[in-house]
Design an enzyme around this catalytic site. Sequence first.
Site, mmCIF file in Angstrom:
data_model
loop_
_atom_site.group_PDB
_atom_site.id
_atom_site.type_symbol
_atom_site.label_atom_id
_atom_site.label_comp_id
_atom_site.label_asym_id
_atom_site.label_seq_id
_atom_site.Cartn_x
_atom_site.Cartn_y
_atom_site.Cartn_z
ATOM 1 C CG ASP A 40 -2.201 0.764 1.016
ATOM 2 O OD1 ASP A 40 -3.271 0.131 0.998
ATOM 3 O OD2 ASP A 40 -2.135 2.003 0.855
ATOM 4 C CG ASP A 68 2.499 5.083 -6.432
ATOM 5 O OD1 ASP A 68 1.523 4.467 -6.908
ATOM 6 O OD2 ASP A 68 2.754 6.276 -6.707
ATOM 7 C CE1 TYR A 160 -12.740 3.537 -8.581
ATOM 8 C CE2 TYR A 160 -14.781 2.752 -9.559
ATOM 9 C CZ TYR A 160 -13.748 2.596 -8.660
ATOM 10 O OH TYR A 160 -13.712 1.491 -7.846
ATOM 11 C CE LYS A 164 -11.579 -0.073 -10.042
ATOM 12 N NZ LYS A 164 -10.681 -1.092 -9.452
ATOM 13 C CB THR A 198 -14.038 0.292 1.672
ATOM 14 O OG1 THR A 198 -14.116 1.100 0.495
ATOM 15 C CG2 THR A 198 -14.579 -1.105 1.381
#
Length: 281
Positions: A40, A68, A160, A164, A198
Amino acid sequence: MTHPVIAEGRIAVVTGGASGIGLAAAKRFAEAGMTVCLVDRAAERLAEAKESVSALSPSGSVLTSNTDVGDRAAVEALAKNLFGRFGTIHLVFDNAGIQPGSDIFGRVANWDMVLRTNLHGVIHVAQIFGERMVAEGEPGLIVVTGSKQGITTPPGDPAYNVAKAGVKAFTEALQHDLRNREGCRIEARLMIPGFVFTPLTQKGRAEKPDAAWTAEQTVEFMLERLGTEDFYILCPDGEVTREMDEKRIAWAAGDLVENRPPLSRWHQDWAEKFKAWTVRT
């Protein structure tokens, strides 16, 4: 029952492993007796994540890497280190992602950040680890976290969606390549979460909405489906059923086939037709 590589003595790498779905998955892998490497870029969360995952590991074998994934050289260095230490990696959960928000003509920086992590980062990890895993010749699994937003592409966050959508196309191509390599023992799966509560999605909310699943529920569903032949692991949530997802996906594909306006589900002349169609079918 889940996938056979999730077993004692195997090695798992989890990107985006310091929180959310990544952390929930890492805990389950540790419980299964796997050595887990949490990856992470949020260094401040990694120590806490390591402690919580180690508490569930029979062997306590948990590593962390402040990497990263958008930096290809950093991913190369991570892979070199881990393969040098363990010989091979059996499971890669290619899961790191961000969602700062975006608009079509909005901040270029947001587009760059999202594509760097959510698309290029996913590709870096799968290519660099996957090629080495294939060469080692042991059974292995690459699970990539996609999104329904990359399939039905709803208005509101185009960067986004673009990332995706690319992840879906890439993972399909990855699995096609792997299954056609003679003697290859590595396979890829695409995990497609529903609404999951989350740090990525909570957006200031302190309590989980009823419509959302927890990260733990989502991972439990993923592990169950990994025990089947499913490539597309399409997750429901507290509000959206598999049937609803299938209708939304079919309608989105129908925009092209029937030459409707793009995103017709949200078009003023088509929104009610979509609702009526979902009731009829």
